[in-house]
Scaffold this motif. Sequence first.
Motif, PDB file in Angstrom:
ATOM      1  N   ASN A  15       0.830  -1.200   0.000  1.00  0.00           N
ATOM      2  CA  ASN A  15       0.000   0.000   0.000  1.00  0.00           C
ATOM      3  C   ASN A  15       0.863   1.248   0.000  1.00  0.00           C
ATOM      4  O   ASN A  15       1.817   1.350   0.770  1.00  0.00           O
ATOM      5  N   THR A  57      -2.594   0.256  -4.215  1.00  0.00           N
ATOM      6  CA  THR A  57      -2.125  -1.055  -3.796  1.00  0.00           C
ATOM      7  C   THR A  57      -1.523  -1.731  -5.014  1.00  0.00           C
ATOM      8  O   THR A  57      -2.188  -1.865  -6.044  1.00  0.00           O
ATOM      9  N   HIS A  74      -6.936  -1.672   3.971  1.00  0.00           N
ATOM     10  CA  HIS A  74      -5.725  -2.016   3.239  1.00  0.00           C
ATOM     11  C   HIS A  74      -4.490  -2.187   4.112  1.00  0.00           C
ATOM     12  O   HIS A  74      -3.683  -3.076   3.885  1.00  0.00           O
TER      13      HIS A  74
END
Length: 133
Positions: free
Chosen positions: A17, A62, A112
């Motif tokens: 990320n 991502t 995330h």
Amino acid sequence: MTDNPFGEPDTRNIGRNYLMLVSVKKDNMAAVQKALDNLKKAVDKNAQPLWIDSRGIGVFITTGMAASEIRAAAFHGVSGDFTDIKDAIVIEIGSDWYASDETNIKNWLTAHAKTSSSPAPEPRTRKNKESPW
């Protein structure tokens, strides 16, 4: 794919990320939008803008790509439009983060980057009048 003889996991295809921040010196919404389009096409089709305006952009990404590859992909074909770039940075987001409950950012980070390892900060109280700490 060949096995790694050192027994270490191959992380090249595991999504990491990132937050990419771009600032330009003068209004240039077309170039900023082109950078976002490039990120969605070449890096992460689900890239989520934190904000976007004519002076810059912040995007959550991502990907398995390296930070330098993300930057190159964002500006592919728009280098002439970004001659007035003020700054660009790509930062990997880890598990230690903080976002207030009132922000939309917290939802992306929780999904995330998982749960923050940092507790919420407590308000400071002054114990010594001569020291601000």
